[in-house]
Write a protein that holds these residues in place. Structure first.
Motif, PDB file in Angstrom:
ATOM      1  N   VAL A 162      14.987 -32.673   1.116  1.00 18.00           N
ATOM      2  CA  VAL A 162      15.751 -32.842   2.317  1.00 18.00           C
ATOM      3  C   VAL A 162      16.577 -31.240   2.407  1.00 18.00           C
ATOM      4  CG1 VAL A 162      16.530 -35.026   2.527  1.00 18.00           C
ATOM      5  CG2 VAL A 162      17.757 -33.688   0.836  1.00 18.00           C
ATOM      6  N   ASP A 163      16.824 -30.830   3.584  1.00 18.90           N
ATOM      7  CA  ASP A 163      17.557 -29.635   3.605  1.00 18.90           C
ATOM      8  C   ASP A 163      18.734 -29.876   3.558  1.00 18.90           C
ATOM      9  OD1 ASP A 163      18.227 -30.582   6.102  1.00 18.90           O
ATOM     10  OD2 ASP A 163      17.087 -29.077   7.290  1.00 18.90           O
ATOM     11  N   VAL A 164      19.725 -28.762   4.115  1.00 16.69           N
ATOM     12  CA  VAL A 164      20.946 -28.780   3.808  1.00 16.69           C
ATOM     13  C   VAL A 164      21.751 -29.729   4.845  1.00 16.69           C
ATOM     14  CG1 VAL A 164      21.248 -27.158   5.556  1.00 16.69           C
ATOM     15  CG2 VAL A 164      22.930 -27.219   3.593  1.00 16.69           C
ATOM     16  N   ASN A 190      20.767 -31.522  -4.994  1.00 21.26           N
ATOM     17  CA  ASN A 190      20.929 -31.041  -3.529  1.00 21.26           C
ATOM     18  C   ASN A 190      19.833 -31.274  -2.758  1.00 21.26           C
ATOM     19  OD1 ASN A 190      23.196 -29.774  -2.994  1.00 21.26           O
ATOM     20  ND2 ASN A 190      22.426 -27.438  -3.651  1.00 21.26           N
ATOM     21  N   VAL A 191      18.706 -31.227  -3.223  1.00 21.31           N
ATOM     22  CA  VAL A 191      17.367 -31.236  -2.330  1.00 21.31           C
ATOM     23  C   VAL A 191      16.652 -32.826  -2.372  1.00 21.31           C
ATOM     24  CG1 VAL A 191      17.208 -28.811  -2.195  1.00 21.31           C
ATOM     25  CG2 VAL A 191      15.984 -30.064  -4.126  1.00 21.31           C
TER      26      VAL A 191
END
Lengths: 475, 605
Positions: free
Chosen positions: B206-208, B43-44
């Motif tokens: 990184v963010d969403v 995800n990040v």
């Protein structure tokens, strides 16, 4: 003066400590969930943790003031407080501001107040007052109707605000009613209906019928060990199923096996019911009725779900029950939330080290999904602690309620416990995928002034009542 | 009042059940299922590849030949793109609206969240203006890359070029990913692993919304890009440029080697192209233009063209004859000039001739007699042929030399079986394959092989495998380039042959016009028959006679006679290399050579 001393001495410091602990843990997790390197001052009022400090300070003052107020005040003013809140709930429908689709906010400058949060406390007071009043008997129709009015008035108003989550909280009062004498049967049926609803969606009709049949047979066996009657009933049942099945074969109607089973179950159930009524076997009548009701209910749930619900509602329920997983659609929030909690492991990633919550993968991470931050940064150690702290508080509240001398205090104590319980159950359940995503806060933990204040008031009024339980009752 | 007091246990039971269910579920989520950790990391983390600058290439005198220049790719993250002025962006990027639209479309098809390249290799000049305006275009950003830049227009085939990696390389080597650059020819291909360096990775949170939030673990896990190693080529760029100048409007090749090391001093394949055409966005269209050019500028004749060696091969045949002792320094054969059988002699000279004279005059009958004697020495012609063939192989003919170039041609030196197939075993003899005596027929030698063959003569018996890179930063060059390889001829037999080659440039010799004042150059002319047009002019030479510093082969296609173009060009290159200038009384020759245009396949006799 001695009376005043009395209150301070008799305060249940254990409950107060649990409260302070939860509030403190809540705040450090709010800090973590909105933490960013640019804003490091904990008093930064542009950030939620900065604001939460204000809410907490105010909550502590509110709690302190509540302890100073005399017990009689709550008893005397309970209806008035309830009336004011109902008025506010109506008012907000007209002059309120809509946030996240729910028209439940009064906005005064920078601050927003949600009357629905405070309505729980008011309803609790009104319920306690009414149920402790002379002549109240839960079995009486009039009493029951009054209770239903007290509980459903705010519920309906909140539903009108389009805030389903907050409205559902009021169903938790059924536990209070149960404690005060509501028949266990009602509780049983409430539970049965919920379970049937879930299982009907989860499993096929065929499995449902088989399970219900087995349950019915099991119930017969428990209720009446007389083999003769049992065999008679079972044979009636089997014969009616067989008859229908053969008829189906002969007429070549091509019904599916599940449909055959459903129809023959209903027929068989009806025959057994008729037989039991004639023979006046009370227990058999009940089992047969429950069985028939369950069969009909599960079929209609299945039908209603597939034909009457809007697709996005279906999606949410499907997601919750794990029937369909659309990870980018309805299931996104829950999936990200589970990833956050699941990635925490035993000890978590460390304070302020959470990546799921910090980078906004989890929505509403400082309010409804605050538990994710706990799970991600503190791991199982953290989530276990929080769950246990809540359980402690809830059970403590039950014990405190039970030691009250007045009905008012006891009933009010139970309303506090069940309201907190409902929030605890739904909020944490939703973050770990056991409950549907219903936006209600985790008491004392979630960011937000209204919810923190309302829970503080709710709890501290009871702490005050408990502290002065040894005084002469005003009435 | 407390009739229902016991019900508190039911309520507590409900509370506890829910709490227990939560704890069990949490236990499962957090301790039993490891997949969530992986999801969270995926995800990040955004891994941003750090492209290293390729190593530089220098010439043997440390003149910079190939370096890097920054270029920029315009990247797009489709989901972040807001409405923008397409016309303006197209103008900034110098592309058409259709190109922009198809680019955006394919980027969307790839991913709406991940960056993809929209426009490749924007020059620093366009980038400067683009960068100032980029804030107006949300969802676009740039990524810096390095492109090859060449300080000269010469040596295109030697230096090679760099291009985007192909599907097969990606499949075979996991280092390469789509969009990476790779050396496609020349030094850039041969020394790809050294020059490319190593890509690095920078890890970002990184963010969403896939926006970078900062470095991961403060860059602790980052792998810095490792710049490619610099290499020093053996090329003398001035000599190379001079040789290319002499070859303008001609087809052919020059390979010059330093005999004492095997280092390639110059390597010309004419016509050539400007290596600067093979970079940037214009590369694609330039490449197809060059590819369809009938003069084949992309074809590296030095390594790939296979010419009959012609009379230059006579030197080797005489050496074999001497080594096999079928002739001696004093052997004389008579020559009947054009009446000679089975091979007539086109060179008018006295008769009979011995070894030195035969080389000086390039006498065909002498070679025929020598060749026949070699083949007849053994029980069968086939055995004799195989002995002869072994000598040729030891001189690097008919096989790849093993230079650092990846695309050498092995030339042709037929096997015994080849003749058996054509004529039937035992049904062929020296007469059948007589063309081999004078370097014609089935023989095919690349210019590189010929230069190497000449270097063996210059060294009196051995060679180092020719190579194009002499030093690699912090690394040894291949050990095989430092090992002597011996031809199967004893050193004593070289002197008379070399004497003959020296005399070829004396007055009256076959290449007297190419004599360089004060320098003892030894050479041998050759003429290769060419069914498609005028014969090719061939010359191989080394100089000085003692302690030679340069050995070279020169092919001038359609140059008619070895002495007409190849020999003068070779002499000019040698003179330039050894004295750094051309003597005034040879300036006219230089001029004639530069001006000659031999692109037409048919030249006057």
């Amino acid at each position: 003066m001695p009376r005043r001393n009395n209150v301070w001495v008799n305060i249940d410091w254990l409950t107060v400590s649990l409260y302070l602990m939860l509030v403190f843990l809540g705040w450090i997790n709010i800090y973590a969930s909105v933490y960013s390197e640019e804003h490091q001052s904990i008093f930064d009022l542009s950030q939620r943790y900065g604001k939460q400090i204000i809410w907490i300070s105010a909550a502590l003052i509110i709690g302190f003031v509540i302890l100073l107020i005399e017990t009689n005040f709550y008893v005397f003013f309970s209806y008035i407080i309830f009336g004011i809140l109902v008025f506010l709930l109506i008012l907000v429908l007209f002059v309120g501001t809509e946030i996240n689709g729910a028209k439940s906010w009064f906005i005064l400058g920078d601050f927003g107040i949600q009357p629905s949060e405070f309505a729980k406390f008011a309803t609790g007071l009104a319920l306690a007052r009414y149920m402790s009043s002379f002549g109240f008997k839960i079995q009486r129709f009039k009493s029951l109707i009054t209770i239903v009015v007290i509980v459903f008035l705010p519920t309906i108003l909140i539903l009108l605000q389009n805030d389903t989550g907050s409205a559902l909280v009021y169903f938790s009062f059924i536990l209070v009613l149960y404690r005060e004498g509501l028949s266990g049967v009602v509780l049983f049926f409430a539970l049965l209906v919920t379970l049937l609803f879930v299982f009907a969606l989860l499993f096929s009709n065929f499995i449902m019928m088989v399970v219900l049949l087995l349950a019915a047979i099991f119930a017969f066996l428990i209720l009446n060990p007389r083999i003769k009657q049992f065999v008679i009933i079972l044979s009636i049942f089997i014969v009616s199923i067989a008859l229908f099945y053969v008829l189906n074969l002969i007429l070549k109607t091509n019904y599916k096996i599940a449909e055959v089973l459903v129809v023959s179950s209903i027929i068989g159930g009806a025959v057994v019911l008729g037989y039991s009524i004639r023979k006046k076997f009370k227990n058999y009548i009940i089992v047969a009725l429950v069985f028939l009701g369950s069969v009909l209910f599960s079929i209609s749930v299945d039908y209603a779900f597939n034909n009457m619900l809007a697709p996005h509602h279906q999606a949410r329920i499907n997601e919750l029950l794990g029937i369909q997983s659309d990870l980018l659609g309805a299931g996104y929030n829950v999936n990200q939330s589970k990833i956050a909690i699941g990635s925490g492991g035993l000890w978590g990633k460390g304070y302020l080290q959470g990546t799921q919550t910090k980078f906004n993968f989890v929505p509403e991470q400082s309010t409804d999904f605050i538990f994710c931050t706990v799970g991600e940064e503190w791991g199982f150690a953290g989530t276990f602690t929080v769950v246990v702290l809540f359980l402690f508080l809830l059970i403590r509240l039950v014990f405190l309620s039970e030691r009250q001398r007045s009905g008012f205090s006891r009933i009010y104590g139970y309303t506090v416990a069940v309201i907190l319980f409902f929030h605890f159950m739904v909020n944490i359940g939703m973050t770990i995928g056991l409950m549907p995503v219903i936006g209600i806060p985790l008491p004392f933990f979630s960011y937000g002034g209204s919810s923190l204040w309302s829970f503080t008031i709710l709890l501290f009024v009871f702490i005050q009542l408990d502290a002065s339980r040894l005084e002469n009752l005003a009435n | 009042m407390n009739t229902y007091s016991k019900r508190k246990y039911v309520i507590i039971g409900i509370f506890a059940t829910i709490g227990l269910v939560f704890i069990i579920k949490l236990f499962g989520l957090q301790l039993l299922d490891p997949s969530f950790k992986q999801f969270a990391t995926n995800n990040v983390l955004r891994e941003v590849v750090q492209y290293p600058a390729r190593g530089l290439v220098y010439d043997r005198n440390n003149k910079l030949l190939v370096f890097n220049k920054a270029a920029y790719d315009l990247m797009i993250i489709p989901r972040e793109v807001l409405d923008f002025d397409t016309t303006y962006l197209c103008r900034l990027l110098e592309i058409s609206k259709e190109e922009l639209e198809t680019g955006i479309k394919s980027a969307k098809e790839y991913s709406r969240y991940k960056p993809s390249i929209l426009v490749k290799q924007i020059s620093p000049e366009s980038y400067a203006t683009l960068q100032e305006q980029l804030y107006k275009f949300k969802g676009f950003h740039t990524q810096s890359r390095t492109l090859r830049e060449y300080s000269n227009k010469a040596a295109a085939h030697v230096l090679g070029y760099v291009g985007e990696v192909g599907v097969n390389e990606i499949k075979n080597d996991e280092y390469y990913k789509i969009g990476d650059y790779i050396g496609i020819s020349g030094i850039d291909k041969a020394y790809e692993t050294q020059l490319r360096g190593n890509k690095g990775v920078k890890k970002y949170f990184v963010d969403v919304h896939n926006r970078i939030q900062g470095s991961y673990k403060n860059g602790l896990d980052d792998i810095p890009a490792k710049t490619g190693k610099n290499v020093t080529s053996t090329i003398d760029i001035e000599l190379q440029q001079y040789a290319e100048k002499l070859f303008q409007n001609k087809k052919g090749s020059v390979v010059a080697i330093e005999p004492s090391t095997g280092e390639i001093l110059a390597m010309v394949s004419a016509p050539s192209y400007d290596p600067g055409l093979m970079v940037r966005r214009v590369r694609g269209s330039n490449y197809s233009k060059l590819l369809s050019d009938t003069l084949k500028p992309l074809f590296n004749r030095s390594l790939l063209a296979e010419y009959p060696p012609g009379s230059t091969y006579k030197v080797l045949n005489i050496l074999i004859g001497l080594q096999e002792q079928v002739i001696s320094i004093n052997t004389h054969f008579s020559c009947a000039g054009p009446e000679s059988v089975p091979i007539r002699c086109t060179h008018y000279h006295g008769s009979p001739v011995e070894v030195i004279g035969a080389i000086r005059e390039s006498c065909n009958p002498f070679l025929w007699n020598t060749f026949r004697s070699i083949l007849r020495k053994y029980e069968s012609i086939a055995d004799g042929y195989n002995v002869w063939r072994e000598y040729a192989l030891s001189f690097g003919v008919g096989q790849k030399l093993g230079s650092d170039f990846t695309n050498e041609n092995k030339g042709s030196l037929p096997l015994e079986s080849y003749y058996n197939r054509i004529y039937g075993g035992g049904h062929w003899n020296a007469l059948t394959v007589r063309s081999l005596a004078i370097g014609q027929g089935e023989l095919g030698v690349t210019p590189l092989q010929m230069a190497n063959y000449c270097a063996i003569i210059a060294n009196r018996g051995y060679y180092y495998i020719p190579h194009i890179v002499k030093e690699i930063e912090n690394e040894q060059i291949d050990q095989s380039f430092k090992t002597k390889n011996y031809g199967k001829i004893s050193a004593e037999y070289y002197e008379p042959v070399i004497r003959g080659m020296e005399m070829a440039l004396d007055p009256g010799g076959s290449a007297e016009m190419s004599r360089i004042p004060d320098i003892a150059m030894c050479g041998k002319t050759g003429t290769a028959q060419n069914p498609q047009g005028s014969a090719h002019s061939i010359f191989m030479a080394f100089a000085p006679k003692e302690n030679p510093r340069i050995a070279l082969s020169v092919y001038v296609e359609n140059g008619v006679w070895g002495s007409r173009y190849a020999a003068p060009i070779a002499s000019l290159i040698v003179e330039k290399y050894l004295t750094d200038t051309i003597s005034p009384n040879r300036k006219w020759l230089e001029n004639v050579m530069i001006k000659a245009n031999l692109l037409n396949s048919f030249q006057p006799e």
